[in-house]
Design a protein around this motif. Structure first.
Motif, PDB file in Angstrom:
ATOM      1  N   GLN A 106     -10.273  51.543 -26.563  1.00 30.24           N
ATOM      2  CA  GLN A 106     -10.580  52.955 -26.322  1.00 30.24           C
ATOM      3  C   GLN A 106     -10.900  53.194 -24.855  1.00 30.24           C
ATOM      4  OE1 GLN A 106     -13.707  53.880 -29.041  1.00 30.24           O
ATOM      5  NE2 GLN A 106     -12.341  54.103 -30.818  1.00 30.24           N
ATOM      6  N   GLN A 107     -11.651  52.237 -24.271  1.00 32.79           N
ATOM      7  CA  GLN A 107     -11.972  52.373 -22.860  1.00 32.79           C
ATOM      8  C   GLN A 107     -10.730  52.275 -21.980  1.00 32.79           C
ATOM      9  OE1 GLN A 107     -14.899  49.412 -22.087  1.00 32.79           O
ATOM     10  NE2 GLN A 107     -16.545  50.507 -23.186  1.00 32.79           N
ATOM     11  N   GLN A 108      -9.722  51.513 -22.428  1.00 29.87           N
ATOM     12  CA  GLN A 108      -8.485  51.362 -21.652  1.00 29.87           C
ATOM     13  C   GLN A 108      -7.508  52.526 -21.845  1.00 29.87           C
ATOM     14  OE1 GLN A 108      -6.992  47.586 -22.874  1.00 29.87           O
ATOM     15  NE2 GLN A 108      -8.573  46.408 -21.786  1.00 29.87           N
ATOM     16  N   GLY A 109      -7.858  53.571 -22.561  1.00 29.70           N
ATOM     17  CA  GLY A 109      -6.992  54.749 -22.734  1.00 29.70           C
ATOM     18  C   GLY A 109      -6.321  54.798 -24.074  1.00 29.70           C
ATOM     19  N   GLY A 110      -6.595  53.971 -24.868  1.00 23.76           N
ATOM     20  CA  GLY A 110      -6.029  53.995 -26.194  1.00 23.76           C
ATOM     21  C   GLY A 110      -6.578  55.174 -26.968  1.00 23.76           C
ATOM     22  N   LEU A 111      -5.756  55.859 -27.809  1.00 25.61           N
ATOM     23  CA  LEU A 111      -6.174  57.021 -28.577  1.00 25.61           C
ATOM     24  C   LEU A 111      -6.098  56.708 -30.048  1.00 25.61           C
ATOM     25  CD1 LEU A 111      -4.233  59.822 -26.676  1.00 25.61           C
ATOM     26  CD2 LEU A 111      -6.646  59.197 -26.442  1.00 25.61           C
ATOM     27  N   SER A 112      -7.016  57.326 -30.715  1.00 22.28           N
ATOM     28  CA  SER A 112      -6.961  57.202 -32.166  1.00 22.28           C
ATOM     29  C   SER A 112      -5.907  58.172 -32.696  1.00 22.28           C
ATOM     30  CB  SER A 112      -8.337  57.508 -32.769  1.00 22.28           C
ATOM     31  OG  SER A 112      -8.695  58.845 -32.495  1.00 22.28           O
ATOM     32  N   ASP A 113      -5.546  58.074 -33.955  1.00 19.52           N
ATOM     33  CA  ASP A 113      -4.540  58.970 -34.549  1.00 19.52           C
ATOM     34  C   ASP A 113      -4.989  60.430 -34.511  1.00 19.52           C
ATOM     35  OD1 ASP A 113      -3.012  56.758 -34.983  1.00 19.52           O
ATOM     36  OD2 ASP A 113      -3.641  56.503 -37.102  1.00 19.52           O
ATOM     37  N   ALA A 114      -6.247  60.672 -34.783  1.00 25.13           N
ATOM     38  CA  ALA A 114      -6.752  62.065 -34.797  1.00 25.13           C
ATOM     39  C   ALA A 114      -6.687  62.675 -33.408  1.00 25.13           C
ATOM     40  CB  ALA A 114      -8.182  62.081 -35.334  1.00 25.13           C
ATOM     41  N   SER A 115      -7.079  61.871 -32.424  1.00 24.15           N
ATOM     42  CA  SER A 115      -7.040  62.386 -31.051  1.00 24.15           C
ATOM     43  C   SER A 115      -5.611  62.680 -30.612  1.00 24.15           C
ATOM     44  CB  SER A 115      -7.679  61.366 -30.105  1.00 24.15           C
ATOM     45  OG  SER A 115      -9.051  61.164 -30.443  1.00 24.15           O
ATOM     46  N   ALA A 116      -4.699  61.812 -31.000  1.00 22.97           N
ATOM     47  CA  ALA A 116      -3.295  62.021 -30.638  1.00 22.97           C
ATOM     48  C   ALA A 116      -2.749  63.296 -31.262  1.00 22.97           C
ATOM     49  CB  ALA A 116      -2.471  60.806 -31.055  1.00 22.97           C
ATOM     50  N   GLN A 117      -3.085  63.568 -32.506  1.00 25.99           N
ATOM     51  CA  GLN A 117      -2.622  64.787 -33.179  1.00 25.99           C
ATOM     52  C   GLN A 117      -3.157  66.026 -32.493  1.00 25.99           C
ATOM     53  OE1 GLN A 117      -0.447  65.194 -35.600  1.00 25.99           O
ATOM     54  NE2 GLN A 117      -0.092  62.961 -35.840  1.00 25.99           N
ATOM     55  N   GLN A 118      -4.437  65.945 -32.111  1.00 24.18           N
ATOM     56  CA  GLN A 118      -4.995  67.128 -31.418  1.00 24.18           C
ATOM     57  C   GLN A 118      -4.283  67.401 -30.096  1.00 24.18           C
ATOM     58  OE1 GLN A 118      -9.148  66.266 -31.053  1.00 24.18           O
ATOM     59  NE2 GLN A 118      -9.613  66.696 -33.242  1.00 24.18           N
ATOM     60  N   ILE A 119      -4.027  66.325 -29.360  1.00 26.16           N
ATOM     61  CA  ILE A 119      -3.343  66.497 -28.073  1.00 26.16           C
ATOM     62  C   ILE A 119      -1.931  67.054 -28.259  1.00 26.16           C
ATOM     63  CG2 ILE A 119      -2.410  65.236 -26.097  1.00 26.16           C
ATOM     64  CD1 ILE A 119      -4.827  63.351 -26.346  1.00 26.16           C
ATOM     65  N   LEU A 120      -1.202  66.525 -29.259  1.00 31.72           N
ATOM     66  CA  LEU A 120       0.153  67.014 -29.519  1.00 31.72           C
ATOM     67  C   LEU A 120       0.146  68.497 -29.902  1.00 31.72           C
ATOM     68  CD1 LEU A 120       1.681  63.987 -31.478  1.00 31.72           C
ATOM     69  CD2 LEU A 120       2.254  64.749 -29.159  1.00 31.72           C
ATOM     70  N   LYS A 121      -0.831  68.858 -30.730  1.00 33.31           N
ATOM     71  CA  LYS A 121      -0.915  70.248 -31.166  1.00 33.31           C
ATOM     72  C   LYS A 121      -1.213  71.184 -29.978  1.00 33.31           C
ATOM     73  CE  LYS A 121      -2.996  73.150 -34.723  1.00 33.31           C
ATOM     74  NZ  LYS A 121      -3.215  74.300 -33.872  1.00 33.31           N
ATOM     75  N   ALA A 122      -2.088  70.719 -29.099  1.00 29.46           N
ATOM     76  CA  ALA A 122      -2.419  71.540 -27.921  1.00 29.46           C
ATOM     77  C   ALA A 122      -1.188  71.709 -27.023  1.00 29.46           C
ATOM     78  CB  ALA A 122      -3.567  70.868 -27.150  1.00 29.46           C
ATOM     79  N   MET A 123      -0.404  70.617 -26.901  1.00 35.12           N
ATOM     80  CA  MET A 123       0.793  70.691 -26.074  1.00 35.12           C
ATOM     81  C   MET A 123       1.799  71.656 -26.699  1.00 35.12           C
ATOM     82  SD  MET A 123       1.206  66.676 -24.998  1.00 35.12           S
ATOM     83  CE  MET A 123       2.746  66.990 -24.126  1.00 35.12           C
TER      84      MET A 123
END
Length: 284
Positions: A236-253
């Motif tokens: 997580q510290q190295q920039g890895g995203l969880s599935d939920a975080s990835a979905q939120q980012i995709l939706k925002a995009m």
């Protein structure tokens, strides 16, 4: 000196002093006339008896042996020689296997077959057995002496003493056997306790090993869980995203792109409207 030896020595001394001929046996083996004692033989016995009375037993032994050199079949000389052997060893026969005592006992055993010497021979053999703590044999010897002479009060008294000693000896042997059995039982119980303790220790060791293995497994599991959590945090510290975080980012995009698309479409529509207005106006 016991009564039987004293009487026998006095008889021998009287015979030697008076010059009476002493026949050592009723007849020889070949049926010839009995052997007749010589003057030297009688004098040797007399000298031996005098030395014996003076308690000079070793010198008496020498004198009796001289008599036997003259006549080896002289039963009186043989008996008195055996008596001198016993006296040289003393009243307390500490050494039960003494060779001189065994020699004297063997001589007395042979003399016990002669009727005139059976009683004192059995009596003296009883004394030898008594001093050697062989009370069973002593009892039998004293009884044999009393069978030959029921009036031998010393043999009767010694018989009672031997019987008492035999009872004490038997009781001591029984007590010793009990002690040995008790010691064996104690050893057996100790061995059983030792085995039980060993079994208990083995069980405790096994339980401790099992608990230790269980603790080690739990520790390993905890270590693994901690390692997994650490790796997850590192990702997580190295920039890895969880599935939920990835979905939120995709939706925002997507929302942003839709907004931009709508704006572009609206701008096109406005441009078209303005162009239409310019073409329809009248030229001047």
């Amino acid at each position: 000196m016991n009564k039987s030896i004293c009487i026998l020595l006095n008889v021998a001394l009287a015979l030697a002093s008076s010059g009476v001929v002493c026949a050592c046996s009723d007849a020889s083996e070949d049926g010839s006339a009995p052997a007749v004692s010589t003057k030297r033989e009688r004098n040797s016995i007399k000298d031996g008896n005098e030395l014996y009375e003076q308690k000079r037993y070793a010198e008496a032994e020498v004198a009796y042996k001289k008599a036997l050199e003259e006549n080896p079949d002289n039963a009186v000389a043989q008996f008195n020689l055996a008596s001198s052997y016993l006296k040289q060893r003393g009243e307390d026969l500490a050494n039960k296997g003494d060779s001189l005592v065994r020699t004297a006992d063997g001589m007395l055993a042979r003399l016990a077959e002669a009727p005139e010497l059976a009683e004192p021979s059995f009596y003296d053999r009883g004394n030898v057995a008594y001093k050697g703590e062989d009370y069973a044999s002593a009892i039998e010897m004293y009884k044999n002496a009393l069978r030959r002479n029921p009036e031998n009060n010393q043999a009767r008294e010694n018989l009672r003493l031997a019987q008492l000693k035999k009872q004490e000896q038997d009781q001591q042997n029984q007590d010793q056997d009990k002690d040995e059995n008790k010691d064996q039982d104690q050893d057996k119980d100790q061995n059983q306790d030792k085995n039980q303790n060993q079994d208990q220790n083995q069980d405790q060791d096994q339980n401790q090993d099992q608990d230790q293995n269980k603790d080690e497994q739990e520790n390993q599991q905890d270590k693994q869980d901690k390692q997994d959590q650490k790796e997850k945090e590192q990702k997580q510290q190295q920039g890895g995203l969880s599935d939920a975080s990835a979905q939120q980012i995709l939706k925002a995009m997507e929302d942003k792109e839709n907004g931009t698309r709508q704006k572009v479409e609206l701008m096109k529509q406005n441009e078209e409207k303005r162009a239409n207005r310019r073409t329809t106006a009248k030229p001047w």
